[in-house]
Write an enzyme that holds these catalytic residues in place. Sequence first.
Site, PDB file in Angstrom:
ATOM      1  N   GLY A 105       0.803  -1.221   0.000  1.00  0.00           N
ATOM      2  CA  GLY A 105       0.000   0.000   0.000  1.00  0.00           C
ATOM      3  C   GLY A 105       0.835   1.271   0.000  1.00  0.00           C
ATOM      4  O   GLY A 105       0.485   2.259  -0.663  1.00  0.00           O
ATOM      5  N   ASN A 150      -7.971   3.680   8.844  1.00  0.00           N
ATOM      6  CA  ASN A 150      -7.366   2.504   9.475  1.00  0.00           C
ATOM      7  C   ASN A 150      -7.327   2.564  11.001  1.00  0.00           C
ATOM      8  O   ASN A 150      -7.045   1.578  11.659  1.00  0.00           O
ATOM      9  CB  ASN A 150      -5.940   2.299   8.946  1.00  0.00           C
ATOM     10  CG  ASN A 150      -5.086   3.536   9.075  1.00  0.00           C
ATOM     11  OD1 ASN A 150      -5.475   4.609   8.622  1.00  0.00           O
ATOM     12  ND2 ASN A 150      -3.936   3.419   9.704  1.00  0.00           N
ATOM     13  N   GLN A 166      -7.741  -0.536   3.513  1.00  0.00           N
ATOM     14  CA  GLN A 166      -8.507  -1.210   4.579  1.00  0.00           C
ATOM     15  C   GLN A 166      -9.820  -1.800   4.082  1.00  0.00           C
ATOM     16  O   GLN A 166     -10.450  -2.570   4.799  1.00  0.00           O
ATOM     17  CB  GLN A 166      -8.775  -0.242   5.745  1.00  0.00           C
ATOM     18  CG  GLN A 166      -7.536   0.102   6.561  1.00  0.00           C
ATOM     19  CD  GLN A 166      -7.012  -1.052   7.430  1.00  0.00           C
ATOM     20  OE1 GLN A 166      -7.708  -2.007   7.717  1.00  0.00           O
ATOM     21  NE2 GLN A 166      -5.757  -0.950   7.848  1.00  0.00           N
ATOM     22  N   THR A 207      11.837  -7.430 -11.462  1.00  0.00           N
ATOM     23  CA  THR A 207      11.285  -8.787 -11.588  1.00  0.00           C
ATOM     24  C   THR A 207      10.149  -8.961 -10.580  1.00  0.00           C
ATOM     25  O   THR A 207      10.287  -8.626  -9.412  1.00  0.00           O
ATOM     26  CB  THR A 207      12.401  -9.836 -11.349  1.00  0.00           C
ATOM     27  OG1 THR A 207      13.436  -9.573 -12.299  1.00  0.00           O
ATOM     28  CG2 THR A 207      11.888 -11.252 -11.515  1.00  0.00           C
ATOM     29  N   CYS A 215       2.703   2.668  12.326  1.00  0.00           N
ATOM     30  CA  CYS A 215       3.928   3.234  11.782  1.00  0.00           C
ATOM     31  C   CYS A 215       4.673   4.056  12.825  1.00  0.00           C
ATOM     32  O   CYS A 215       5.842   4.348  12.671  1.00  0.00           O
ATOM     33  CB  CYS A 215       3.625   4.102  10.571  1.00  0.00           C
ATOM     34  SG  CYS A 215       3.029   3.109   9.225  1.00  0.00           S
TER      35      CYS A 215
HETATM   36  N1  PLP Z   1      -2.907   2.680   3.889  1.00  0.00           N
HETATM   37  C1  PLP Z   1      -3.588   2.228   4.961  1.00  0.00           C
HETATM   38  C2  PLP Z   1      -4.947   2.771   5.230  1.00  0.00           C
HETATM   39  C3  PLP Z   1      -3.020   1.270   5.812  1.00  0.00           C
HETATM   40  O1  PLP Z   1      -3.708   0.840   6.870  1.00  0.00           O
HETATM   41  C4  PLP Z   1      -1.720   0.780   5.514  1.00  0.00           C
HETATM   42  C5  PLP Z   1      -1.059  -0.184   6.409  1.00  0.00           C
HETATM   43  O2  PLP Z   1      -0.970  -0.004   7.604  1.00  0.00           O
HETATM   44  C6  PLP Z   1      -1.062   1.266   4.367  1.00  0.00           C
HETATM   45  C7  PLP Z   1      -1.687   2.223   3.589  1.00  0.00           C
HETATM   46  C8  PLP Z   1       0.315   0.801   4.002  1.00  0.00           C
HETATM   47  O3  PLP Z   1       0.269  -0.496   3.424  1.00  0.00           O
HETATM   48  P1  PLP Z   1       1.588  -1.405   3.405  1.00  0.00           P
HETATM   49  O4  PLP Z   1       1.776  -1.906   4.800  1.00  0.00           O
HETATM   50  O5  PLP Z   1       1.248  -2.507   2.446  1.00  0.00           O
HETATM   51  O6  PLP Z   1       2.701  -0.575   2.922  1.00  0.00           O
END
Ligand code: PLP
Length: 390
Positions: A72, A157, A185, A245, A335
């Site tokens: 994401g 999220n 999400q 790849t 994060c």
């Molecule tokens: N966007 C949202 C709403 C998320 O909850 C997350 C993951 O926590 C991401 C983006 C990022 O995705 P990824 O962990 O695959 O980089």
Amino acid sequence: MKKVYLDNAATTPVRNEVIKVMLKTLKNSFGNPSSTQHSYGRKTRSIIEKSRIHIAKEINAEPDEIIFTSGGTEANNFVLRSSIMNLKVQYILTSPLEHDSVLQTVFDLSKNYQVLVEFVHLQDKGTIDLNHLEKILKKNFYKSNKKMLVSLMSANNEIGNFLELDKVFSLCKKYNAYFHSDTVQIIGNVPINMKQLSFDFATASAHKFYGPKGIGFMYIRKSLIKKIKPLITGGNQEYGIRSGTENVYGIIGLSKALHLSCCNLTNHLKKMKYLKSYCISELKKIIPDVIFNGLSDSLEKSLPTILNFFYPKKDHLLYFHLDLMGVAISDGSSCKSNNNKNLSHVIQSITKNKHLLETMMPVRISFGIFNEKKDIDFLIEAFKKKIGNR
Ligand code: PLP
């Protein structure tokens, strides 16, 4: 020790069927998918293209609207950055509740590429103020006529709030703005039909729907694909848009996980709503004046998988103690979880009463397919012990 995992919005366990298909592919298909001169390469190429077709079918998109990424974060980065570079977007309208993969990218674009960024106001409980969105779209459309991109997540999220997608689609159409939505999400949790929805760009990540980490995709509307140039150059994979790849094992895992999620969405949603409403009623018993964050206590206006509330005490060891009791939950801002001083930007943005931020702790409980009612009972018992020891 019994353990209960209730942090499914951060990531989900991988389904056994997904592990099985990934292992089989790892064992039997090692060819480079770009080496189509021989059968080894053609075999993996065929795995990728079949997966793309299956994924597209699950969300009613065209296969060539699906571009694989590492997840994401990369997908959101790619969409935002290429809309500036390829579509000549000069004005981004977004919200303070977006995931960091959108917010940090937008800050970078504004600082280093002179892109104008405007944050849409929030209403009560973190809902997007659509009148304000219309006001800024209208102002720009009639006065400066800069190319615009609206970037708003379909479901948050941390607090689960759904965006009123239909209204945003029609505003974007009316004022000629591109629309990107972080759908990380909702894909795999809520039915999605790209032919009925008006996304220009959407993003997904397999580890949110019981697939592997490190693989996701972006959906790019067919009419825009030709205008998009690569940010990662090299061997021209992924229609020349994203070289490198391909992660064959991740791709087949994503495809299997999405299929398994989508073929059972009605039952899945029913179960998630049941777990959430049970959790709400049990929480109210132990914290009678419990404050739920955003719209997370609404079964219709927020993701059934997410519940967010204020634990009525500032206790930085809360998650640690719960973990020792076998319960895995978080505040939702995964994060930032390495830095406790950093309170979630989402909770900060939606909490008017700053006293709550000083005296309470936001807690996110997120449910998944492997959870049962007894897991909620276990969680509530753990909270009871914590509250009893206050
Ligand atoms: N966007 C949202 C709403 C998320 O909850 C997350 C993951 O926590 C991401 C983006 C990022 O995705 P990824 O962990 O695959 O980089």
